[in-house]
Design a protein around this motif. Structure first.
Motif, PDB file in Angstrom:
ATOM      1  N   GLU A  76       0.806  -1.212   0.000  1.00 53.71           N
ATOM      2  CA  GLU A  76       0.000   0.000   0.000  1.00 53.71           C
ATOM      3  C   GLU A  76       0.846   1.271   0.000  1.00 53.71           C
ATOM      4  O   GLU A  76       0.340   2.362  -0.201  1.00 53.71           O
ATOM      5  CB  GLU A  76      -0.918  -0.002   1.221  1.00 53.71           C
ATOM      6  N   GLU A  77       2.155   1.132   0.227  1.00 52.15           N
ATOM      7  CA  GLU A  77       3.032   2.292   0.335  1.00 52.15           C
ATOM      8  C   GLU A  77       3.383   2.848  -1.039  1.00 52.15           C
ATOM      9  O   GLU A  77       3.755   2.112  -1.947  1.00 52.15           O
ATOM     10  CB  GLU A  77       4.308   1.877   1.076  1.00 52.15           C
ATOM     11  N   THR A  78       3.300   4.153  -1.173  1.00 51.22           N
ATOM     12  CA  THR A  78       3.669   4.814  -2.426  1.00 51.22           C
ATOM     13  C   THR A  78       5.157   5.151  -2.408  1.00 51.22           C
ATOM     14  O   THR A  78       5.783   5.168  -1.342  1.00 51.22           O
ATOM     15  CB  THR A  78       2.848   6.100  -2.614  1.00 51.22           C
ATOM     16  N   PRO A  79       5.762   5.453  -3.558  1.00 52.67           N
ATOM     17  CA  PRO A  79       7.176   5.866  -3.571  1.00 52.67           C
ATOM     18  C   PRO A  79       7.440   7.079  -2.687  1.00 52.67           C
ATOM     19  O   PRO A  79       8.488   7.167  -2.045  1.00 52.67           O
ATOM     20  CB  PRO A  79       7.424   6.170  -5.052  1.00 52.67           C
ATOM     21  N   GLU A  80       6.495   8.022  -2.664  1.00 49.38           N
ATOM     22  CA  GLU A  80       6.661   9.198  -1.812  1.00 49.38           C
ATOM     23  C   GLU A  80       6.668   8.817  -0.337  1.00 49.38           C
ATOM     24  O   GLU A  80       7.455   9.340   0.452  1.00 49.38           O
ATOM     25  CB  GLU A  80       5.540  10.204  -2.085  1.00 49.38           C
ATOM     26  N   ASP A  81       5.788   7.863   0.018  1.00 47.83           N
ATOM     27  CA  ASP A  81       5.750   7.387   1.404  1.00 47.83           C
ATOM     28  C   ASP A  81       7.067   6.736   1.797  1.00 47.83           C
ATOM     29  O   ASP A  81       7.586   6.949   2.898  1.00 47.83           O
ATOM     30  CB  ASP A  81       4.606   6.388   1.608  1.00 47.83           C
ATOM     31  N   ARG A  82       7.608   5.910   0.893  1.00 49.16           N
ATOM     32  CA  ARG A  82       8.870   5.229   1.185  1.00 49.16           C
ATOM     33  C   ARG A  82      10.008   6.220   1.363  1.00 49.16           C
ATOM     34  O   ARG A  82      10.863   6.059   2.226  1.00 49.16           O
ATOM     35  CB  ARG A  82       9.193   4.227   0.068  1.00 49.16           C
ATOM     36  N   GLU A  83      10.031   7.255   0.524  1.00 51.62           N
ATOM     37  CA  GLU A  83      11.086   8.268   0.633  1.00 51.62           C
ATOM     38  C   GLU A  83      10.991   9.016   1.957  1.00 51.62           C
ATOM     39  O   GLU A  83      11.996   9.260   2.632  1.00 51.62           O
ATOM     40  CB  GLU A  83      10.975   9.246  -0.541  1.00 51.62           C
ATOM     41  N   ILE A  84       9.774   9.371   2.357  1.00 50.71           N
ATOM     42  CA  ILE A  84       9.575  10.063   3.634  1.00 50.71           C
ATOM     43  C   ILE A  84      10.001   9.169   4.793  1.00 50.71           C
ATOM     44  O   ILE A  84      10.664   9.617   5.741  1.00 50.71           O
ATOM     45  CB  ILE A  84       8.103  10.491   3.787  1.00 50.71           C
ATOM     46  N   ARG A  85       9.615   7.885   4.716  1.00 52.48           N
ATOM     47  CA  ARG A  85       9.980   6.953   5.782  1.00 52.48           C
ATOM     48  C   ARG A  85      11.492   6.793   5.879  1.00 52.48           C
ATOM     49  O   ARG A  85      12.055   6.765   6.982  1.00 52.48           O
ATOM     50  CB  ARG A  85       9.319   5.598   5.532  1.00 52.48           C
ATOM     51  N   ARG A  86      12.172   6.690   4.730  1.00 56.07           N
ATOM     52  CA  ARG A  86      13.636   6.565   4.747  1.00 56.07           C
ATOM     53  C   ARG A  86      14.295   7.805   5.351  1.00 56.07           C
ATOM     54  O   ARG A  86      15.272   7.697   6.105  1.00 56.07           O
ATOM     55  CB  ARG A  86      14.158   6.316   3.328  1.00 56.07           C
TER      56      ARG A  86
END
Length: 218
Positions: free
Chosen positions: A28-38
């Motif tokens: 369910e995670e978007t690329p933007e979400d992954r970048e923010i999480r990283r």
């Protein structure tokens, strides 16, 4: 399972049991979400800087293991103030390290020039016996940062023959007893110990069902 109340034991880990839930969240995670999480994970990394030689700081992983016979850790404002007032108020100690971390409740820096009101985590070494270290930690270490803190601090130390003493405090209102807390002396001291600790404890052991939380428990 503890063999007696007050023994420090390692709790079983739940790592790996929720793989399906993690996989579902990842889908369910978007690329933007992954970048923010990283970026958040990187920002929340715990950095420990040591300065043993010529004032030059270095990551703990880049140095040889410290030979340490006794390590005293004061966690929280009350315990840190106790060290300042009764132990560190002399020229017998030198600052040899600092923790740099960031979370929702505090942010520390790599400076050792701190005020009593600052959030900080400093390491001191006894000049007359370099194998004795103190840690004065008044900052909040979040749950997701506690393992990093432990791994980087104790990963720097030689484990053989090491005695670790943790000092912390909590409100009297949180103390569970059949007696009235109004009749208890304040402050008072209780202890927990591991089964490896064979020396005489300096105060009564903490009774059931009281527990220790956060970084002191970790």
């Amino acid at each position: 399972m503890a063999t007696f109340f007050g023994e420090v034991v390692v709790a079983p880990s739940r790592a790996g049991v929720d793989d399906e839930e993690s996989a579902e969240e990842a889908r369910e995670e978007t690329p933007e979400d992954r970048e923010i999480r990283r970026e958040l994970e990187k920002k929340r990394e715990v950095d420990i800087l040591w300065s043993f030689k010529s004032g030059a700081s270095a990551e703990s992983s880049a140095e040889e293991p410290l030979v340490c016979s006794e390590f005293i850790v004061a966690i929280g404002h009350n315990a840190a103030a106790f060290l300042s007032s009764f132990i560190l108020d002399s020229v017998c100690w030198e600052v040899v390290g600092v923790v740099k971390l960031w979370n929702e409740w505090c942010r520390t820096s790599n400076t050792t020039n701190v005020l009593p009101t600052d959030s900080f985590c400093l390491f001191y070494r006894l000049i007359s016996d370099p194998t004795v270290l103190l840690c004065q930690c008044s900052c909040y270490v979040a749950e997701d940062q506690q393992f990093q803190w432990l791994e980087k601090v104790f990963g720097r130390m030689q484990k053989e023959g090491l005695k670790v003493t943790i000092l912390s405090s909590c409100p009297v209102a949180d103390y569970k007893t059949q007696e009235s807390t109004l009749t208890l002396p304040s402050p008072f001291l209780k202890a927990l110990k591991t089964k490896e600790f064979k020396e005489q404890v300096c105060c009564p052991l903490l009774e059931q069902p009281n527990i220790v939380r956060d970084l002191p428990a970790a």
